[in-house]
Design a protein around this motif. Structure first.
Motif, PDB file in Angstrom:
ATOM      1  N   GLU A  88       9.178  14.754  23.355  1.00 22.11           N
ATOM      2  CA  GLU A  88       8.886  14.204  24.683  1.00 22.11           C
ATOM      3  C   GLU A  88      10.026  14.454  25.676  1.00 22.11           C
ATOM      4  O   GLU A  88       9.808  14.526  26.884  1.00 22.11           O
ATOM      5  CB  GLU A  88       8.642  12.690  24.579  1.00 22.11           C
ATOM      6  N   ILE A  89      11.249  14.538  25.178  1.00 21.60           N
ATOM      7  CA  ILE A  89      12.388  14.735  26.083  1.00 21.60           C
ATOM      8  C   ILE A  89      12.363  16.131  26.711  1.00 21.60           C
ATOM      9  O   ILE A  89      12.651  16.309  27.888  1.00 21.60           O
ATOM     10  CB  ILE A  89      13.724  14.519  25.322  1.00 21.60           C
ATOM     11  N   LYS A  90      12.015  17.085  25.897  1.00 23.93           N
ATOM     12  CA  LYS A  90      12.079  18.482  26.329  1.00 23.93           C
ATOM     13  C   LYS A  90      11.420  18.712  27.694  1.00 23.93           C
ATOM     14  O   LYS A  90      12.042  19.271  28.592  1.00 23.93           O
ATOM     15  CB  LYS A  90      11.425  19.372  25.269  1.00 23.93           C
ATOM     16  N   SER A 137      27.758   8.757  26.745  1.00 20.43           N
ATOM     17  CA  SER A 137      27.699  10.064  27.405  1.00 20.43           C
ATOM     18  C   SER A 137      27.418  11.202  26.428  1.00 20.43           C
ATOM     19  O   SER A 137      26.846  12.215  26.813  1.00 20.43           O
ATOM     20  CB  SER A 137      28.989  10.322  28.169  1.00 20.43           C
ATOM     21  N   GLY A 138      27.823  11.058  25.169  1.00 20.05           N
ATOM     22  CA  GLY A 138      27.514  12.112  24.198  1.00 20.05           C
ATOM     23  C   GLY A 138      26.013  12.278  24.057  1.00 20.05           C
ATOM     24  O   GLY A 138      25.481  13.393  24.071  1.00 20.05           O
ATOM     25  N   GLN A 139      25.341  11.146  23.950  1.00 19.84           N
ATOM     26  CA  GLN A 139      23.886  11.194  23.836  1.00 19.84           C
ATOM     27  C   GLN A 139      23.252  11.747  25.113  1.00 19.84           C
ATOM     28  O   GLN A 139      22.250  12.479  25.067  1.00 19.84           O
ATOM     29  CB  GLN A 139      23.358   9.796  23.542  1.00 19.84           C
ATOM     30  N   MET A 152      20.567  16.245  27.790  1.00 14.12           N
ATOM     31  CA  MET A 152      20.619  17.337  28.771  1.00 14.12           C
ATOM     32  C   MET A 152      20.432  18.679  28.084  1.00 14.12           C
ATOM     33  O   MET A 152      19.710  19.553  28.567  1.00 14.12           O
ATOM     34  CB  MET A 152      21.956  17.292  29.511  1.00 14.12           C
ATOM     35  N   ASN A 153      21.101  18.847  26.942  1.00 12.63           N
ATOM     36  CA  ASN A 153      20.951  20.097  26.198  1.00 12.63           C
ATOM     37  C   ASN A 153      19.487  20.355  25.843  1.00 12.63           C
ATOM     38  O   ASN A 153      18.993  21.486  25.972  1.00 12.63           O
ATOM     39  CB  ASN A 153      21.788  20.061  24.918  1.00 12.63           C
ATOM     40  N   ILE A 154      18.783  19.298  25.421  1.00  9.51           N
ATOM     41  CA  ILE A 154      17.363  19.453  25.064  1.00  9.51           C
ATOM     42  C   ILE A 154      16.548  19.804  26.305  1.00  9.51           C
ATOM     43  O   ILE A 154      15.754  20.750  26.307  1.00  9.51           O
ATOM     44  CB  ILE A 154      16.843  18.154  24.414  1.00  9.51           C
ATOM     45  N   GLU A 163      21.419  22.244  20.972  1.00  4.37           N
ATOM     46  CA  GLU A 163      21.471  20.776  21.104  1.00  4.37           C
ATOM     47  C   GLU A 163      22.870  20.194  20.905  1.00  4.37           C
ATOM     48  O   GLU A 163      23.212  19.152  21.454  1.00  4.37           O
ATOM     49  CB  GLU A 163      20.492  20.119  20.122  1.00  4.37           C
ATOM     50  N   ASP A 164      23.718  20.892  20.131  1.00  7.47           N
ATOM     51  CA  ASP A 164      25.054  20.334  19.885  1.00  7.47           C
ATOM     52  C   ASP A 164      26.118  20.961  20.784  1.00  7.47           C
ATOM     53  O   ASP A 164      27.310  20.829  20.525  1.00  7.47           O
ATOM     54  CB  ASP A 164      25.432  20.480  18.408  1.00  7.47           C
TER      55      ASP A 164
END
Lengths: 245, 245, 245, 245
Positions: free
Chosen positions: C37-39, C219-221, C226-228, C234-235
């Motif tokens: 769903e995030i994508k 913020s890491g999450q 954001m990466n997704i 993703e990492d």
């Protein structure tokens, strides 16, 4: 604090002295030096934590000819409670925890207070380098003091001078030779521990002086002064040993 | 560490040097001073945490005539990890937490290492006073260094000298005027931050130097040396900024 | 945070929801549960530190029939940075250092966020007891979670279920049997470590879940989300291991 | 500790009980529960820190029918001094500082001691979940205890029950409604502070209980027992208030 000269006060505090007429009747409340004057005083100025730790460590030497009195360097480390109960962001937990920093190098307001008292003790003007540091712990001040020696006595000889100077003092303890002062031993107490080490290689003496800034460095000393003023037993309310851990 | 003279090693470490024949081919692994020599070396001696913080802070001044080179006093504050991962009771949590103490005053084994390197930099023998302290935090070394000035330049002038000296160095950062080094800013990084403050009243310069003892003061510097030796990019694996809080 | 129901938001936050029309297009940014769903999402609500640690620890069990879903008790311990960079007197160094306390028992705003997500995972309404505590450290959240078991499987069986559930997840690590999660292992990293222990005597499973509240808990999450969203690896920017000590 | 049954002792401690004949003449030294029995006793078993904090928090409720006695979950947080003055690497400064972890989940040796005493108080067998945690501070134990309620009284009603139960106790203090126990308030004192909060949503009561593990949790309680045994004033040597900060 107490400044004999309103001018010195005004220079370091950037403020007008509002009661210079009281200065003559005020005593600097370091009982180990001014007990006789405190007893009849009408106004006692309670010393700060840094001056207490530095002046007590230096007083016996200031009265001798063993040292170069213009060579004193005091490097002090203080727990965060020294800043008071403040909402300033600089004293928030995460700003202080897990790190250490110097501040107010050469311009800290305790400098003139220390210089005045060391000057009075030695009978001549004294200038010192003083650097306070913030340490991530709640209580405690450790001052490490470096002084150039005119001649180089044995450490034991200096310890004898100190023991003699403080022999009737209930709250000053001299470390045995080979040990330096550790704030762990004075926390929650009114003690000032002093360690002495002559470094023959560099012809310097290195002093360490530990107090709890909230006791001997603040309200504990105020209570001691009150006890003297009121004619109470001097250690009344102050007979707790240091608590560790 | 690396001692040019096995005699110095044996005096401070109370041990016989077992490989004096290697000394000639060994380089002291402080890249900011010995980069050229490290590149082709067969053996690199990685500096300790205290020497790194003190030597980097003093190097530019040792090459000038601005200071009295026999007046250097370094007062260092170290996190507990500086003692290594040891079961010694002195480094147990409750023994270290909430207190600070000096140790090995005038006799710490890092003294001859610092004196040797400052001596080489200045071209004459140097003796320093050095006092390490244990601070209740895991990482970080802050050295506060006091030096008598022959003449009294402006702080800004000294900062310029340092900026010029370190202008190509990726891991040395000069604090802007009015700021001193803070270990919070270098933790988890390979940086050495240096603050400079001329105290005109006492004719001294007070330097502050902050590193993470486990990075620039240990394995980080070893990686930096390896990178130089192997011809890798010098900051490979070392490009983390300091992490705060 | 993201509340499916503006009513729940308004009840716990005592505020009117100003953009209920956005709720339908918003995704709860816990990638391990909502990656798909995030994508394509236009708005991602980044979870808080406590919900991240509790929801990740409970998600695999919520999808089984092994537990009583109305028996969940989460006892969380947080470093002080969880309060943000605030001047509030309660987060001053000396107020937090050397002590621990619970706060907002039963009324913390993260409760409805956790209940909503555990409810969605299990397909039925869930009520939990949640108690946050302030711990004198800068970073880290440890949640200890107690759940009544319908039947009492071996610990190893549950670890298998978790390993299967999280087998493709780069940032969730299962502790081996006999070990519990420790915040020391996740600090400065985006990992969530989960420990599982079946207590046969009391027919409960005790879960431990550790994150760095400033990374996977904040913020890491957000970077992971954001990466997704952006189609990055993703990492990216998140590949630091935990740093200890 | 004192186990009525040598069998229980042997099961949890994996050791043969060497003096079962003394058990009948031994009293469990929790004065708030066993004062009458301690006075004439020949042998007093001093309770551990965790049992003291949990039993005092639960005792009044164990004597009522308000709770499900098989639902007790105690989540305890302890300072590092709870481990004793040990050289074990796990309690070295850097291993403990800046992190928190659970240990001995469901198998800690204090479990049978707590279960025995709560069982005696309630007149039936009790099993509890108990999880101790290590917190990076020197002193203090905070136990957070979750209990399912049969009916859901107001918090104020439970506080009244506790105030009545402990009305003559010099060392137990009930927090006012809305406040939970905080170890900061009991450090260096023999107090046990207890906070009570009924969570109507989840039909549970959440108790918080704070002691100084080195005083009420150890030698302070031993002194209290000695005072009772010897017919001294019970708070002799124990009248220090908590010290904060």
């Amino acid at each position: 604090m107490l400044f004999r000269s309103p001018h010195i006060y005004e220079m370091w505090y950037s403020a007008t002295h509002t009661s210079p007429e009281l200065l003559n009747d005020t005593v600097y409340g370091l009982p180990e030096i001014y007990r006789t004057e405190i007893k009849p005083a009408s106004l006692v100025a309670n010393p700060g934590c840094y001056p207490t730790s530095v002046i007590l460590a230096m007083a016996p030497l200031m009265k001798t000819d063993l040292i170069y009195k213009d060579s004193i360097i005091a490097d002090s480390k203080s727990g965060i409670s020294g800043a008071g109960r403040t909402t300033d962001i600089n004293f928030q937990f995460a700003e202080c925890n897990e790190g250490t920093r110097a501040y107010s190098i050469g311009v800290h307001r305790h400098i003139p207070e220390i210089e005045q008292e060391l000057g009075i003790l030695s009978g001549k003007d004294v200038k010192i380098s003083f650097t306070p540091h913030l340490i991530p712990m709640t209580r405690g001040v450790l001052s490490t003091i470096y002084v150039n020696l005119r001649e180089v006595p044995k450490t034991g000889y200096l310890i004898e001078i100190y023991n003699e100077f403080y022999k009737d003092e209930p709250f000053v303890r001299l470390m045995e030779e080979g040990k330096s002062a550790d704030t762990h031993n004075v926390i929650i107490s009114n003690y000032c521990d002093i360690g002495i080490k002559v470094d023959e290689r560099t012809k310097r003496v290195v002093l360490t002086s530990a107090i709890d800034n909230l006791v001997k460095g603040a309200s504990g000393q105020a209570v001691q002064n009150m006890n003297i003023l009121c004619g109470f037993r001097e250690d009344m309310g102050l007979d707790t040993p240091g608590i560790f851990p």
